[in-house]
Design an enzyme around this catalytic site. Structure first.
Site, PDB file in Angstrom:
ATOM      1  N   LEU A   5      47.864  60.788  52.151  1.00 44.98           N
ATOM      2  CA  LEU A   5      48.404  60.600  51.678  1.00 44.98           C
ATOM      3  C   LEU A   5      49.157  60.626  52.659  1.00 44.98           C
ATOM      4  CD1 LEU A   5      48.978  63.440  48.110  1.00 44.98           C
ATOM      5  CD2 LEU A   5      48.231  60.945  48.821  1.00 44.98           C
ATOM      6  N   GLY A  45      54.944  61.187  52.825  1.00 45.88           N
ATOM      7  CA  GLY A  45      56.441  62.281  52.782  1.00 45.88           C
ATOM      8  C   GLY A  45      56.614  61.586  54.775  1.00 45.88           C
ATOM      9  N   ARG A  64      60.845  67.467  59.042  1.00 45.21           N
ATOM     10  CA  ARG A  64      61.053  68.411  60.139  1.00 45.21           C
ATOM     11  C   ARG A  64      60.761  67.907  61.712  1.00 45.21           C
ATOM     12  NH1 ARG A  64      58.429  73.059  57.193  1.00 45.21           N
ATOM     13  NH2 ARG A  64      56.967  71.313  55.942  1.00 45.21           N
ATOM     14  N   LYS A 111      55.903  60.659  59.946  1.00 46.15           N
ATOM     15  CA  LYS A 111      55.393  61.504  60.969  1.00 46.15           C
ATOM     16  C   LYS A 111      53.739  60.955  60.628  1.00 46.15           C
ATOM     17  CE  LYS A 111      54.137  65.532  57.919  1.00 46.15           C
ATOM     18  NZ  LYS A 111      54.330  66.849  57.236  1.00 46.15           N
ATOM     19  N   THR A 124      52.651  65.202  45.521  1.00 45.08           N
ATOM     20  CA  THR A 124      51.285  65.176  45.793  1.00 45.08           C
ATOM     21  C   THR A 124      50.309  64.287  44.282  1.00 45.08           C
ATOM     22  OG1 THR A 124      50.788  66.758  45.443  1.00 45.08           O
ATOM     23  CG2 THR A 124      51.293  66.474  47.902  1.00 45.08           C
ATOM     24  N   GLY A 146      46.952  62.940  55.531  1.00 48.32           N
ATOM     25  CA  GLY A 146      47.644  62.091  56.661  1.00 48.32           C
ATOM     26  C   GLY A 146      48.271  63.480  57.905  1.00 48.32           C
ATOM     27  N   ARG A 155      57.393  37.131 112.215  1.00 49.49           N
ATOM     28  CA  ARG A 155      58.535  38.027 112.350  1.00 49.49           C
ATOM     29  C   ARG A 155      59.860  37.844 113.006  1.00 49.49           C
ATOM     30  NH1 ARG A 155      54.041  41.442 115.359  1.00 49.49           N
ATOM     31  NH2 ARG A 155      53.256  42.186 112.975  1.00 49.49           N
TER      32      ARG A 155
HETATM   33  C1  UD1 Z   1      50.750  70.388  50.270  1.00 48.61           C
HETATM   34  C2  UD1 Z   1      50.466  71.700  48.682  1.00 48.61           C
HETATM   35  C3  UD1 Z   1      50.066  73.223  49.480  1.00 48.61           C
HETATM   36  C4  UD1 Z   1      49.612  72.945  50.344  1.00 48.61           C
HETATM   37  C5  UD1 Z   1      49.844  73.013  51.684  1.00 48.61           C
HETATM   38  C6  UD1 Z   1      48.289  72.125  52.577  1.00 48.61           C
HETATM   39  C7  UD1 Z   1      51.074  70.123  46.776  1.00 48.61           C
HETATM   40  C8  UD1 Z   1      51.902  70.381  46.270  1.00 48.61           C
HETATM   41  N1  UD1 Z   1      50.986  71.526  47.341  1.00 48.61           N
HETATM   42  O1  UD1 Z   1      52.176  71.301  50.276  1.00 48.61           O
HETATM   43  O2  UD1 Z   1      49.610  73.641  48.760  1.00 48.61           O
HETATM   44  O3  UD1 Z   1      49.001  74.596  50.950  1.00 48.61           O
HETATM   45  O4  UD1 Z   1      49.920  70.809  51.034  1.00 48.61           O
HETATM   46  O5  UD1 Z   1      49.287  71.324  54.367  1.00 48.61           O
HETATM   47  O6  UD1 Z   1      49.832  69.752  47.159  1.00 48.61           O
HETATM   48  N2  UD1 Z   1      53.065  63.176  49.887  1.00 48.61           N
HETATM   49  C9  UD1 Z   1      53.193  62.098  49.643  1.00 48.61           C
HETATM   50  N3  UD1 Z   1      53.162  62.309  48.703  1.00 48.61           N
HETATM   51  C10 UD1 Z   1      54.936  62.716  47.686  1.00 48.61           C
HETATM   52  C11 UD1 Z   1      54.585  63.651  48.837  1.00 48.61           C
HETATM   53  C12 UD1 Z   1      53.794  63.774  49.433  1.00 48.61           C
HETATM   54  O7  UD1 Z   1      52.059  60.964  49.944  1.00 48.61           O
HETATM   55  O8  UD1 Z   1      55.344  62.269  47.419  1.00 48.61           O
HETATM   56  C13 UD1 Z   1      51.775  63.810  50.855  1.00 48.61           C
HETATM   57  C14 UD1 Z   1      52.718  63.589  52.434  1.00 48.61           C
HETATM   58  O9  UD1 Z   1      52.813  62.617  53.333  1.00 48.61           O
HETATM   59  C15 UD1 Z   1      51.784  64.787  53.312  1.00 48.61           C
HETATM   60  C16 UD1 Z   1      51.053  65.280  52.033  1.00 48.61           C
HETATM   61  O10 UD1 Z   1      51.241  64.226  50.966  1.00 48.61           O
HETATM   62  O11 UD1 Z   1      50.595  64.223  53.987  1.00 48.61           O
HETATM   63  C17 UD1 Z   1      51.509  66.893  51.849  1.00 48.61           C
HETATM   64  O12 UD1 Z   1      52.963  67.209  51.426  1.00 48.61           O
HETATM   65  P1  UD1 Z   1      53.829  67.720  51.867  1.00 48.61           P
HETATM   66  O13 UD1 Z   1      55.147  67.566  51.065  1.00 48.61           O
HETATM   67  O14 UD1 Z   1      53.823  68.134  52.941  1.00 48.61           O
HETATM   68  O15 UD1 Z   1      52.811  69.236  51.236  1.00 48.61           O
HETATM   69  P2  UD1 Z   1      53.150  70.996  51.068  1.00 48.61           P
HETATM   70  O16 UD1 Z   1      54.298  70.695  50.715  1.00 48.61           O
HETATM   71  O17 UD1 Z   1      52.528  71.004  52.673  1.00 48.61           O
HETATM   72 CA    CA Z   2      52.311  69.838  54.451  1.00 49.49          CA
END
Ligand code: UD1
Ligand code: CA
Length: 450
Positions: free
Chosen positions: A13, A16, A20, A27, A82, A106, A426
């Protein structure tokens, strides 16, 4: 250890935005040891020899698609969580009814192949879902794992949805989850957005699987390899972890790092045995160092190949396309770009050598400059074997200095110099005996006269 015999598909995945990071770059494209963090993760994944790998990206993230090619990407049109992201990847796995789907994030790129394998082994024991848990020093925003009385995993609660008691729990979700492929589509179909973030949480699949009477399990991993990168500060922590591993690998391979903490390596730096690296040396990507090479302090190398016995630095700069021959010496404030330096050749002080071929045993004096660029095009300089270039010489390319030729100090070389010839360009010099003393005397006489 019994390797999981079921086929494995991997979903990464990466859709995102990484807000931040405060960056125009997605990212997962931020680099670790000179390559995008997603490429770092995918290199580890390749070691598992999965049957398929799909990377989920967001709209407009072509840079990520290029970085992961030839692996396929699936585009998640709306970032709805996710769980939705994994759903988007399913069509790419369509003909896949048995085995395991391993989901990786990712932004969690440091996880080792051994830890991934432990998760797969646990999955092979028959659990519907295996989650990689860890106990970070600061659990903060991670999802919390809720265990049942039998020690199995009952559900995952996101930090934003957790009450104070659960929030205090230290067992967290790293994000790595392995699913029984046959049941995954059905579990994803049941997700909803009734939660604090209003997203489809992948983590809710655990509670649904438990409601169906399937077992779910937790495998624990170390905090360092499960670090999630959400900010520049976390990126720096991850880089430090990777650098420590790369330095250890170089030393284990027979290189001495005089001050390891100050040597910066790239994921693809290769080093032979009995290599000595001084303090504060930077290896950007694409550097190969043969046996018995010494690289002295404060040198910067990128895309360079160094043959055995060469001495580089201190304060040398090797740019892409620099090929340094055996036992050659490249000294302080010497910059080499897209040039081949012959065996035993020397450029010991203050020189720029670009788009050149320098023969074996040639000597470039201090201040030798190849004038390779005329404002429009780059041109080549060829310096023959055993040629001697005096100090402060400008070689105006394209130009050739033959084998064994000598170019006098201060010359501007605008014509080819034949083999064994002397070339000197030179302005005429004059020396007037006693002139300075006579001038001082006449000045003194004038002062006395008032
Ligand atoms: C997520 C987990 C959390 C875990 C944490 C670990 C869920 C709901 N939560 O939270 O339990 O402790 O990771 O780091 O899964 N992404 C997508 N599409 C989306 C949303 C996210 O591809 O619609 C990808 C992001 O690019 C990222 C990953 O999924 O690589 C995690 O997403 P992020 O929003 O960072 O989740 P956390 O809030 O960190
Ligand atoms: Ca994360």
């Amino acid at each position: 250890m019994a390797a999981a015999k079921t086929p494995v598909d991997v979903v990464v995945l990466a859709a995102g935005l990484g807000t931040r990071m405060k960056s125009a770059l997605p990212k997962v494209m931020h680099p670790l040891a000179g390559r995008p963090m997603v490429a770092h993760l995918l290199a580890t994944v390749a070691g598992l020899a999965p049957q398929r790998v799909v990377v989920v990206v967001g709209p407009g993230m072509e840079a990520v698609a290029r970085a992961v090619a030839p692996l396929p990407t699936a585009v998640q049109a709306d970032r709805r969580g996710t769980g939705d992201a994994v759903k988007v990847a399913l069509p790419a796995l369509a003909d896949f009814a048995a085995g395991t789907v391993l989901v990786l994030y990712g932004d969690t790129p440091l996880i080792s192949a051994g830890t991934m394998q432990r998760v797969l082994d646990s999955r092979a024991a028959g659990h519907a879902i295996v989650v990689l848990g860890f106990r970070p020093a600061e659990p903060g925003g991670y999802g919390r794992l809720v265990l049942g009385r039998d020690g199995g995993l009952d559900r995952i609660v996101e930090a934003k949805d957790a009450g104070p008691k659960l929030f205090a729990s230290g067992l967290c979700n790293s994000g790595v989850m392995a699913f029984d492929a046959a049941t995954l589509p059905g579990l994803l179909a049941r997700l909803d957005t009734n939660n604090a973030k209003g997203e489809f949480y992948l983590t809710d699949t655990v509670a649904h699987a438990r409601a169906d009477g399937r077992s779910c399990a937790v495998v624990e991993g170390g905090e360092e390899e499960l670090l999630g990168i959400n900010s520049r500060a976390e990126l720096a922590v991850a880089e430090a972890v990777v650098q420590r591993e790369l330095r250890a690998r170089a030393m284990a391979g027979g290189a001495t790092l005089l001050d390891p903490a100050t040597v910066w390596l790239s994921h693809d730096t290769t080093m032979g045995r009995d290599v000595i690296i001084g303090p504060s040396v930077v290896f950007a990507p694409g550097v190969t160092v043969a046996d018995n090479v010494e690289i002295r302090a404060f040198s910067h190398l990128e895309g360079a190949k160094i043959a055995s016995g060469a001495i580089i630095g201190p304060f040398a700069r090797l740019r892409p396309g620099a090929e340094i021959g055996a036992n050659a010496h490249i000294g302080n404030f010497v910059e080499i770009k897209a040039s081949t330096i012959g065996a035993g050749a020397k450029a010991n002080h203050l020189a720029y050598v670009g788009d050149a071929t320098v023969g074996a045993g040639a000597n470039l004096g201090a201040g030798t400059i190849t004038c390779n660029y005329d404002g429009w095009n780059k041109h080549r300089t060829v310096i023959g074997d055993g040629a001697f270039i005096g100090s402060h010489v400008a070689l105006v390319a394209p130009v050739t200095v033959g084998n064994g030729a000598i170019v006098g100090a201060g010359s501007v070389v605008t014509q080819d110099v034949p083999e064994d010839a002397l070339y000197v360009e030179r302005a005429e010099a004059r020396t007037q005996i006693g002139w300075a003393a006579a001038r001082r005397a006449s000045r003194a006489a004038k002062r006395k006269a008032g």
